[in-house]
Design an enzyme around this catalytic site. Structure first.
Site, PDB file in Angstrom:
ATOM      1  N   ARG A 105       0.833  -1.196   0.000  1.00 15.47           N
ATOM      2  CA  ARG A 105       0.000   0.000   0.000  1.00 15.47           C
ATOM      3  C   ARG A 105       0.873   1.253   0.000  1.00 15.47           C
ATOM      4  NH1 ARG A 105      -5.094   1.590  -1.291  1.00 15.47           N
ATOM      5  NH2 ARG A 105      -6.112   2.842   0.297  1.00 15.47           N
ATOM      6  N   THR A 133      -9.293   0.458 -10.545  1.00 15.91           N
ATOM      7  CA  THR A 133      -8.424  -0.515  -9.867  1.00 15.91           C
ATOM      8  C   THR A 133      -8.539  -1.840 -10.621  1.00 15.91           C
ATOM      9  OG1 THR A 133      -8.765   0.570  -7.768  1.00 15.91           O
ATOM     10  CG2 THR A 133      -7.991  -1.665  -7.623  1.00 15.91           C
ATOM     11  N   GLU A 141      -3.668   7.934  -4.180  1.00 15.40           N
ATOM     12  CA  GLU A 141      -4.183   7.060  -3.128  1.00 15.40           C
ATOM     13  C   GLU A 141      -4.458   7.796  -1.824  1.00 15.40           C
ATOM     14  OE1 GLU A 141      -5.692   3.623  -3.562  1.00 15.40           O
ATOM     15  OE2 GLU A 141      -3.916   3.889  -4.824  1.00 15.40           O
ATOM     16  N   SER A 173     -10.204  -0.613   0.718  1.00 11.86           N
ATOM     17  CA  SER A 173     -11.292  -1.604   0.688  1.00 11.86           C
ATOM     18  C   SER A 173     -10.890  -2.825  -0.122  1.00 11.86           C
ATOM     19  CB  SER A 173     -12.534  -0.995   0.041  1.00 11.86           C
ATOM     20  OG  SER A 173     -12.964   0.098   0.782  1.00 11.86           O
ATOM     21  N   GLY A 193     -13.450   0.442  -5.399  1.00 12.15           N
ATOM     22  CA  GLY A 193     -13.469   1.204  -4.150  1.00 12.15           C
ATOM     23  C   GLY A 193     -14.148   0.385  -3.068  1.00 12.15           C
TER      24      GLY A 193
HETATM   25  O1  DON Z   1      -7.827   1.020  -1.832  1.00 14.96           O
HETATM   26  C1  DON Z   1      -8.972   1.263  -2.137  1.00 14.96           C
HETATM   27  O2  DON Z   1      -9.934   0.823  -1.562  1.00 14.96           O
HETATM   28  C2  DON Z   1      -9.221   2.148  -3.333  1.00 14.96           C
HETATM   29  N1  DON Z   1      -8.127   3.069  -3.511  1.00 14.96           N
HETATM   30  C3  DON Z   1      -9.390   1.265  -4.517  1.00 14.96           C
HETATM   31  C4  DON Z   1      -9.647   2.124  -5.710  1.00 14.96           C
HETATM   32  C5  DON Z   1     -10.702   1.650  -6.537  1.00 14.96           C
HETATM   33  O3  DON Z   1     -11.139   0.527  -6.529  1.00 14.96           O
HETATM   34  C6  DON Z   1     -11.213   2.694  -7.405  1.00 14.96           C
HETATM   35  N2  DON Z   1     -12.550   2.987  -7.087  1.00 14.96           N
HETATM   36  N3  DON Z   1     -13.039   3.977  -6.794  1.00 14.96           N
END
Ligand code: DON
Length: 593
Positions: free
Chosen positions: A120, A408, A447, A472, A493
C-alpha cells in the site's frame, strides 16, 4: 467518473478439493530471461476457462497471456502474478502501475500457509491529520498532494524474493514486450481516456502520452508506450533502489512537487509533500492475513491497512449467525459490517480484528437484523469481548452515499504446484492523479484521497506521517482442509467488499456456479441510506426489497471481478466478468480434459 464523494448517479427509486500433486521442489528452477513470454495459443478473450496445470484470470487478455506464458515456461504463480501486474501497468494504465500500490494474498501450497504482502502507498512524513482538511475532493484527486509513496515496485521485489523464482528483470519482460509492440485500444481504454481528457490535457507529459494529436487514441489503433518499456527495462537492471532513493525517485519527487502543468491551464494543482527520504523509507510488508471460518471453510483476506478482510469476514460471520440467507440478509449484514469498519479500521495500532471477526460479536450484530431494513444509518457495535442479548439499536450520524467506479484491478493466478495468488492493484482513481512522470510513461497514484479529509476527531483513517490510507481492497482465498477452494477479488473502491461478499454468498448460499456467481446482478449496501444496485438486480429483487424497507438506486455497473475455483481431480476453473467493463480474460495452461 473521478469523484467519489459527489454522487451523480441517476437515482431511480423503487419504492471440491485440490488434488494437485506437490512437487519435491519448493519451487521451480530459475528461468533464463529469454525463457519468459512465449507465444500463447489461446488468443481470444473469454470469461471462463477450465483445465489444469495452472490458471489465470485478469481483466485483460494481454495481462492474462503474460501470466500464462510465465506459467507455461515453468514459472510459479507469484512470478506470473508480477508479470501480469506489470503488463496491466501497460494495458490498464489508468487502474494499475508501478507508481501505485496493492495487496497480495498468497497460498503457499508446500507449507499449506496463507501469507499477505502489503504494498500500500504511504503518506509522506510531512503529512499530518489536517493536511487534507478543507480541500475539495476533486481538487485533491488531481494534485501532487494526493500522491502516496508508491508501493508496487517494493511489493514486486518482496513477492519475487519470498515466493517467486524469477528476477524482477525476468518478470518485467512480458510487460516490456507489450509496451514496445503495443496493444489494441479497446472501448474501455478509449472511454477511460476520453473521460479523463479534460485533466490529462492540463499536464504536458500526460497529454503527450495519452492524447496524441490532442485526442484519445481511437478504438482499434495500436498503442505503444516506449517510455514505459524503457522505464521497466532500467528498473529490471537497476532494481527498486532506482525508485526508492535513486534517480527515478528524484524524478517522481520533482513531478509531485512541481507538476508539469500545461501553460495556460487554469487548474489549481496543489503540490505534494513527498521527499526522496520518504521513498527511501518505504517498505512493502508481510502481514498476517485475516481469517474466519464460514460453513467450515477458511476465508483468508487482507488485514489493515485494508478493511477488506475484516469487513468481508464480519459480514460472513453475521450471515452465518442467521437462520436463513437471502438478498435482504446480505444487504443488512453488509450494512452492519460497514458501520464497524468506519469506526474501528484504519492503519492504526489496536484495531480489534479478533473481536470484529469473532462469532460472539457477529451474533450480537446479527440479532439486529429483522424482516425490515434497519433504520439508516446503522450504528457501530461494541467489539469488546462481552456479548450478551441483543442490544437496542442506537442511531448514528448519517453518512453520504458514495458512488464508486470499477477502477483498480484484481487478478488471480494458480500454478501447477497448487500455489495461488489473489492480487489487487490500484492507482486509486481512473487515471490516478492524472500526472505522468515526464519521459517515464507512467501515471502517479492519488491514493492519499482514501484518507478521511477531516476534521474528524477519533477517525481511524486520518492522515499521519508514514501512515497508509485505509483500503477496501479484498483479495480473498478460501481454503477447505488447508486446500484452496476459491480465490477471488474485484476493483470498485468500497464496493470491492460487497462484490467479494456477494460472489461468496451467490456461490455458497445461493448455490450458483462460479461463472453464475460473477455474472449475477450486483447490489451494494455500505451503511448508506440507499442501496446501489445494477438494473437487473432492481428488476429482479427491487419490488420485494422495497416492501422490506430498502431504497434502491441505480449504479449501472458494480465491480469487475476475477476468480479461480479449484475443482475435483486437479481441475481449475478460471472466471472473469462476461460483460462488465468489456469482459475479462480467463485462461488455463491446459484445456485438455
Ligand atoms: O484502496 C482502495 O480501496 C481504493 N483506492 C481502490 C480504488 C478503486 O477501486 C477505485 N474505485 N473507486
Amino acid at each position: 467518473m473521478i469523484s467519489r464523494r459527489i454522487t451523480p448517479l441517476a437515482g431511480i427509486l423503487v419504492g471440491s478439493s485440490l488434488l494437485l500433486v506437490q512437487p519435491a521442489l519448493a519451487s521451480p528452477p530459475a528461468l533464463s530471461p529469454s525463457a519468459v513470454s512465449p507465444p500463447v495459443s489461446q488468443a481470444e478473450k473469454k470469461p471462463v476457462a477450465e483445465g489444469s496445470g495452472g490458471a489465470v484470470s485478469t481483466v485483460d487478455l494481454d495481462a492474462s497471456k503474460a501470466a500464462l506464458g510465465v506459467l507455461r515456461e515453468g514459472g510459479n504463480a507469484m512470478d506470473a502474478a508480477v508479470a501480469a501486474a506489470a503488463t496491466l501497468g501497460v494495458t490498464e494504465p489508468y487502474s494499475a502501475g508501478l507508481a501505485g500500490g496493492g495487496f497480495i494474498v498468497y497460498y503457499d501450497a508446500r507449507r499449506k500457509k496463507v501469507h499477505t504482502i502489503d504494498g500500500r502507498e504511504a503518506a509522506p512524513k510531512a503529512m499530518g491529520p489536517a493536511s487534507l482538511e478543507g480541500i475539495p475532493f476533486d481538487d485533491a484527486v488531481t494534485s501532487g498532494l494526493s500522491a502516496g509513496v508508491p508501493g508496487s515496485v517494493a511489493q514486486w521485489e518482496l513477492a519475487l524474493r519470498r515466493f517467486g523464482t524469477l528476477s524482477l528483470r525476468q518478470a518485467l519482460k512480458p510487460a516490456i514486450d507489450v509496451a514496445t509492440k503495443g496493444f489494441k485500444v479497446d472501448q474501455t481504454f478509449y472511454d477511460q481516456t476520453a473521460a479523463n481528457a479534460a485533466r490529462f490535457k492540463d499536464f504536458t507529459s500526460t497529454a503527450k502520452l495519452y492524447l496524441p494529436g490532442g485526442a484519445p487514441p481511437p478504438v482499434g489503433s495500436t498503442f505503444r508506450n516506449p517510455e514505459l518499456a524503457d522505464t521497466y527495462r532500467r528498473l529490471g537492471r537497476l532494481g527498486g533502489e532506482w525508485l526508492y532513493g535513486g534517480a527515478l525517485g528524484a524524478e517522481v519527487v520533482a513531478t509531485v512537487k512541481k507538476p508539469p502543468v500545461t501553460p495556460g491551464s487554469t487548474r489549481n494543482v496543489r503540490p505534494g509533500l513527498m521527499e526522496l527520504s520518504d521513498l527511501k523509507a518505504y517498505r512493502a510488508l508481510e502481514r498476517p492475513p485475516t481469517k474466519m471460518t464460514y460453513k467450515g471453510m477458511d476465508v483468508y483476506g487482507m488485514a489493515p491497512p485494508s478493511s477488506g478482510g475484516s469487513t468481508v469476514g464480519e459480514a460472513l460471520n453475521i450471515l452465518e449467525a442467521l437462520p436463513e440467507v437471502g438478498e435482504h440478509e446480505y444487504l443488512e449484514a453488509s450494512r452492519l459490517a460497514f458501520a464497524d469498519r468506519g469506526k474501528y479500521v484504519g492503519d492504526i495500532p489496536g484495531v480489534p480484528l479478533g473481536e470484529l471477526l469473532s462469532d460472539g460479536f457477529a451474533k450480537e450484530r446479527a440479532c439486529l437484523i429483522g424482516e425490515r431494513a434497519m433504520p439508516h444509518p446503522a450504528a457501530p457495535g461494541d467489539p469488546d469481548g462481552m456479548y450478551g442479548p441483543c442490544p437496542a439499536a442506537p442511531s448514528a450520524e448519517a453518512t453520504e452515499t458514495a458512488a464508486e467506479g470499477p477502477e483498480t484491478t484484481h487478478l488471480v493466478v494458480a500454478d501447477r504446484w497448487g500455489n495461488v495468488v489473489a492480487y489487487n492493484i490500484t492507482i486509486e482513481s481512473t487515471g490516478g492523479n492524472g500526472i505522468v512522470v515526464p519521459g517515464r510513461g507512467f501515471l502517479l497514484n492519488n491514493e492519499l484521497t482514501d484518507f478521511t479529509f477531516g476534521p474528524a476527531p477519533g477517525d481511524p483513517n486520518l492522515p499521519a506521517p508514514g501512515k497508509r490510507p485505509r483500503s477496501s481492497m479484498a483479495p480473498t482465498i478460501v481454503l477447505n482442509d488447508d486446500r484452496p477452494l476459491l480465490a477471488l477479488g474485484s476493483p470498485g473502491g468500497s464496493t470491492i467488499i460487497t462484490t467479494v461478499l456477494q460472489i461468496l454468498v451467490n456461490r455458497w448460499d445461493f448455490g450458483m456456479s462460479l461463472p453464475e456467481a460473477l455474472a449475477a446482478p450486483r447490489a451494494t449496501q455500505r451503511n448508506t441510506a440507499q442501496t446501489q444496485a445494477e438494473q437487473a438486480f432492481i428488476d429482479r429483487y427491487g419490488a420485494e426489497l422495497t416492501r422490506q424497507g430498502h431504497s434502491l438506486v441505480l449504479n449501472p455497473e458494480i465491480g469487475a471481478a476475477t476468480a479461480v475455483e479449484f475443482l475435483r481431480h486437479g481441475r481449475l476453473q478460471a472466471v472473469a466478468e462476461p460483460t462488465r467493463r468489456g469482459g475479462g480474460s480467463a485462461l488455463v495452461v491446459s484445456e485438455r480434459r
